[in-house]
Every structure is written in structure tokens, then in C-alpha cells.
Motif scaffolding. Sequence first.
Motif, PDB file in Angstrom:
ATOM      1  N   UNK A 199      36.068 -15.015 -19.529  1.00  0.00           N
ATOM      2  CA  UNK A 199      36.315 -15.208 -20.955  1.00  0.00           C
ATOM      3  C   UNK A 199      36.496 -16.698 -21.212  1.00  0.00           C
ATOM      4  N   UNK A 200      36.105 -17.137 -22.399  1.00  0.00           N
ATOM      5  CA  UNK A 200      36.320 -18.524 -22.807  1.00  0.00           C
ATOM      6  C   UNK A 200      37.172 -18.540 -24.064  1.00  0.00           C
ATOM      7  N   UNK A 201      38.233 -19.341 -24.022  1.00  0.00           N
ATOM      8  CA  UNK A 201      39.169 -19.461 -25.137  1.00  0.00           C
ATOM      9  C   UNK A 201      39.367 -20.946 -25.428  1.00  0.00           C
ATOM     10  N   UNK A 202      40.370 -21.237 -26.264  1.00  0.00           N
ATOM     11  CA  UNK A 202      40.958 -22.570 -26.302  1.00  0.00           C
ATOM     12  C   UNK A 202      42.466 -22.393 -26.129  1.00  0.00           C
ATOM     13  N   UNK A 203      43.200 -23.482 -26.107  1.00  0.00           N
ATOM     14  CA  UNK A 203      44.635 -23.385 -25.814  1.00  0.00           C
ATOM     15  C   UNK A 203      45.377 -22.503 -26.816  1.00  0.00           C
ATOM     16  N   UNK A 204      44.879 -22.417 -28.040  1.00  0.00           N
ATOM     17  CA  UNK A 204      45.545 -21.612 -29.071  1.00  0.00           C
ATOM     18  C   UNK A 204      45.168 -20.143 -29.030  1.00  0.00           C
ATOM     19  N   UNK A 205      44.036 -19.807 -28.423  1.00  0.00           N
ATOM     20  CA  UNK A 205      43.504 -18.436 -28.557  1.00  0.00           C
ATOM     21  C   UNK A 205      43.486 -17.647 -27.246  1.00  0.00           C
ATOM     22  N   UNK A 206      44.176 -18.128 -26.231  1.00  0.00           N
ATOM     23  CA  UNK A 206      44.178 -17.432 -24.943  1.00  0.00           C
ATOM     24  C   UNK A 206      44.650 -15.987 -25.111  1.00  0.00           C
ATOM     25  N   UNK A 207      43.919 -15.061 -24.518  1.00  0.00           N
ATOM     26  CA  UNK A 207      44.328 -13.657 -24.474  1.00  0.00           C
ATOM     27  C   UNK A 207      45.129 -13.452 -23.194  1.00  0.00           C
ATOM     28  N   UNK A 208      46.440 -13.501 -23.318  1.00  0.00           N
ATOM     29  CA  UNK A 208      47.300 -13.417 -22.135  1.00  0.00           C
ATOM     30  C   UNK A 208      47.209 -12.045 -21.470  1.00  0.00           C
ATOM     31  N   UNK A 209      46.837 -11.041 -22.233  1.00  0.00           N
ATOM     32  CA  UNK A 209      46.703  -9.696 -21.660  1.00  0.00           C
ATOM     33  C   UNK A 209      45.500  -9.599 -20.726  1.00  0.00           C
ATOM     34  N   UNK A 210      44.504 -10.453 -20.921  1.00  0.00           N
ATOM     35  CA  UNK A 210      43.322 -10.441 -20.050  1.00  0.00           C
ATOM     36  C   UNK A 210      43.654 -10.959 -18.655  1.00  0.00           C
ATOM     37  N   UNK A 211      44.587 -11.872 -18.571  1.00  0.00           N
ATOM     38  CA  UNK A 211      44.880 -12.573 -17.317  1.00  0.00           C
ATOM     39  C   UNK A 211      45.746 -11.720 -16.401  1.00  0.00           C
ATOM     40  N   UNK A 212      45.375 -11.703 -15.099  1.00  0.00           N
ATOM     41  CA  UNK A 212      46.214 -11.055 -14.103  1.00  0.00           C
ATOM     42  C   UNK A 212      46.289 -11.939 -12.862  1.00  0.00           C
ATOM     43  N   UNK A 213      46.854 -11.408 -11.780  1.00  0.00           N
ATOM     44  CA  UNK A 213      47.072 -12.185 -10.566  1.00  0.00           C
ATOM     45  C   UNK A 213      45.762 -12.661  -9.942  1.00  0.00           C
ATOM     46  N   UNK A 214      44.676 -11.952 -10.188  1.00  0.00           N
ATOM     47  CA  UNK A 214      43.387 -12.296  -9.579  1.00  0.00           C
ATOM     48  C   UNK A 214      42.502 -13.118 -10.522  1.00  0.00           C
ATOM     49  N   UNK A 215      43.132 -13.735 -11.513  1.00  0.00           N
ATOM     50  CA  UNK A 215      42.415 -14.552 -12.489  1.00  0.00           C
ATOM     51  C   UNK A 215      42.671 -16.037 -12.211  1.00  0.00           C
ATOM     52  N   UNK A 216      41.608 -16.833 -12.297  1.00  0.00           N
ATOM     53  CA  UNK A 216      41.730 -18.282 -12.269  1.00  0.00           C
ATOM     54  C   UNK A 216      41.593 -18.780 -13.702  1.00  0.00           C
ATOM     55  N   UNK A 217      42.524 -19.619 -14.129  1.00  0.00           N
ATOM     56  CA  UNK A 217      42.499 -20.183 -15.476  1.00  0.00           C
ATOM     57  C   UNK A 217      42.212 -21.676 -15.349  1.00  0.00           C
ATOM     58  N   UNK A 218      41.154 -22.133 -16.020  1.00  0.00           N
ATOM     59  CA  UNK A 218      40.785 -23.548 -15.967  1.00  0.00           C
ATOM     60  C   UNK A 218      40.915 -24.151 -17.365  1.00  0.00           C
ATOM     61  N   UNK A 219      41.754 -25.172 -17.462  1.00  0.00           N
ATOM     62  CA  UNK A 219      42.030 -25.855 -18.728  1.00  0.00           C
ATOM     63  C   UNK A 219      41.303 -27.198 -18.721  1.00  0.00           C
ATOM     64  N   UNK A 220      40.518 -27.452 -19.746  1.00  0.00           N
ATOM     65  CA  UNK A 220      39.742 -28.684 -19.798  1.00  0.00           C
ATOM     66  C   UNK A 220      40.582 -29.918 -20.070  1.00  0.00           C
ATOM     67  N   UNK A 221      39.922 -31.075 -20.072  1.00  0.00           N
ATOM     68  CA  UNK A 221      40.606 -32.288 -20.511  1.00  0.00           C
ATOM     69  C   UNK A 221      40.216 -32.565 -21.966  1.00  0.00           C
ATOM     70  N   UNK A 222      40.598 -33.717 -22.477  1.00  0.00           N
ATOM     71  CA  UNK A 222      40.372 -33.962 -23.899  1.00  0.00           C
ATOM     72  C   UNK A 222      38.924 -34.296 -24.245  1.00  0.00           C
ATOM     73  N   UNK A 223      38.036 -34.328 -23.238  1.00  0.00           N
ATOM     74  CA  UNK A 223      36.615 -34.507 -23.493  1.00  0.00           C
ATOM     75  C   UNK A 223      35.824 -33.215 -23.293  1.00  0.00           C
ATOM     76  N   UNK A 224      36.457 -32.206 -22.786  1.00  0.00           N
ATOM     77  CA  UNK A 224      35.781 -30.946 -22.472  1.00  0.00           C
ATOM     78  C   UNK A 224      35.320 -30.247 -23.757  1.00  0.00           C
ATOM     79  N   UNK A 225      34.138 -29.665 -23.700  1.00  0.00           N
ATOM     80  CA  UNK A 225      33.636 -28.948 -24.875  1.00  0.00           C
ATOM     81  C   UNK A 225      32.846 -27.707 -24.439  1.00  0.00           C
ATOM     82  N   UNK A 226      32.493 -26.877 -25.398  1.00  0.00           N
ATOM     83  CA  UNK A 226      31.748 -25.637 -25.145  1.00  0.00           C
ATOM     84  C   UNK A 226      30.343 -25.783 -25.716  1.00  0.00           C
ATOM     85  N   UNK A 227      29.337 -25.419 -24.903  1.00  0.00           N
ATOM     86  CA  UNK A 227      27.955 -25.435 -25.346  1.00  0.00           C
ATOM     87  C   UNK A 227      27.241 -24.208 -24.802  1.00  0.00           C
ATOM     88  N   UNK A 228      26.644 -23.426 -25.687  1.00  0.00           N
ATOM     89  CA  UNK A 228      25.885 -22.243 -25.283  1.00  0.00           C
ATOM     90  C   UNK A 228      26.704 -21.327 -24.376  1.00  0.00           C
TER      91      UNK A 228
END
Length: 239
Positions: A199-228
Motif C-alpha cells: 500500500x502507498x500512503x502519506x504521513x497523514x493517511x497511513x492505514x494503521x490497521x493494514x500494518x502488522x509485524x510482518x510489514x515493512x514501512x518505508x517513509x520518504x524524505x522531503x524530496x520523495x514523490x509518487x509517480x505512476x
Amino acid sequence: MAKLYVIGIGPGGRGDMTIRAYETIKKCPVIVGYNYYIDILGDLTEGKKIVKTGMRSEVERCKMAVEQAKEGYDTCMISTGDSGLYGMAGPILELADGIEVEIIPGVTSSFAAASELGAPIMHDFCTISLSDLLTPWEVIEKRLEHAAAADFVIALYNPKSKGREGHLKKAIDIVMKYKKSQTPVGAVKNAGREGNERRIFNLETIDYDFVDMKTIVIIGNNSTYIKDNFIITPRGYMI
């Protein structure tokens, strides 16, 4: 003299296991590991002596592996991902006296997850585990503060469990003091193995219910963006 191999078997899927890891496991008569990791190996365990334990028996498991090598058996101690990142390489080296040890690297879950999300860790990044079983939460908070303030891309391991339902939300609250609310966040469940979801979110829209112990969460830096529907962290090339 027998040898003790400490092997990172990758995120779980056979396709992401290195040839070196595969060939070493094939030739060793003894495999030591956590129950779940042994199950992941499937037919690679056939004809082997299997020594396994449950969760929270890491030191006991390492001692068993050392003992097998001392008894004259080439032995594999397996970890998912890379054995040197939250794995058994460190404890083995601390315990291993008088035996030869070889560390065999593996594809860590943050790399597997990143490949599914696009290219979120193209620039400087760090990994932080939110498990406070071995690290005090106060220390974890300090690491989050400094990593976010320095604008690292941050890969979060062990983001949630039954005993740590609120840790991820606390971590995101810390990160949001330094990063924009629209900063992309990718969450990959079962990266590189069966049951995979992303799943792709932003810091405000994270679905915490989706995340479990076997999930890796990657948070971008201030230049990170979404394309396609991919997350991209530019490194600075002139595109």
C-alpha cells in the motif's frame, strides 16, 4: 574442522535467496533456525538434521548451532533477510570460541519492500526497529527524532504486534515534526513471499490497521514523490 555458516536466506521467497546461501544450505548436514524460518526453506531441509526453537530463544538457538559445529558438523544458522541486520550474526560471533564462522549475506526485507514500492531508498536511509524487547523505547524515540531531523528515508522494522499496537503511531507523530504531512509512505506486508501486499500512503493517511509485524514501512524524505503508483526518492541526477 567443521564450520558454522550464518546465513541470511532473504525475505522468504526462493527467488530472492542468493546462490551462495542456497548452495551452502544444500551442502550442510545441520540446519539451525527459528521454526518459521525452517518452514520457509521447504524441501531444502530434506535429509538434514534440524535444530529449531520458538520465538525469544535466540541465544539458546545460537548456542545449539555452536555446539553442532563443535561436534564436527558443518552447520547453517539461518535468519531471514540478512543475518547481520536484526539477525544472528552478532550473537554467533560473540559465542563462537574455537570454531570457524562464515557470514553469508542475504537480501534484507527493506530492500525487498523497496523494490516492490519503486525506488524509495535511492538516497541516504536508515533502518529502525520499533520492537522494544531488546532496546528501550526511549532510545528508539531518540533515534527516530535524529533520523527524521536529518531527513533520512526511514525503513521501519517490527512496526506493530499485539503488545505494541501504538508504537507505529507514536513513531509517525515524531517523524511528522520534521517531515511534510504529504511525505510518501510505503507499507509492504510479507515482502518477497507468499501473502504479499503493498500500500502507498502519506504521513497523514497511513492505514494503521493494514500494518502488522510482518510489514515493512518505508517513509520518504522531503524530496520523495509518487509517480505512476511508485515511490521515488531522487538522488539528484538531472532527469
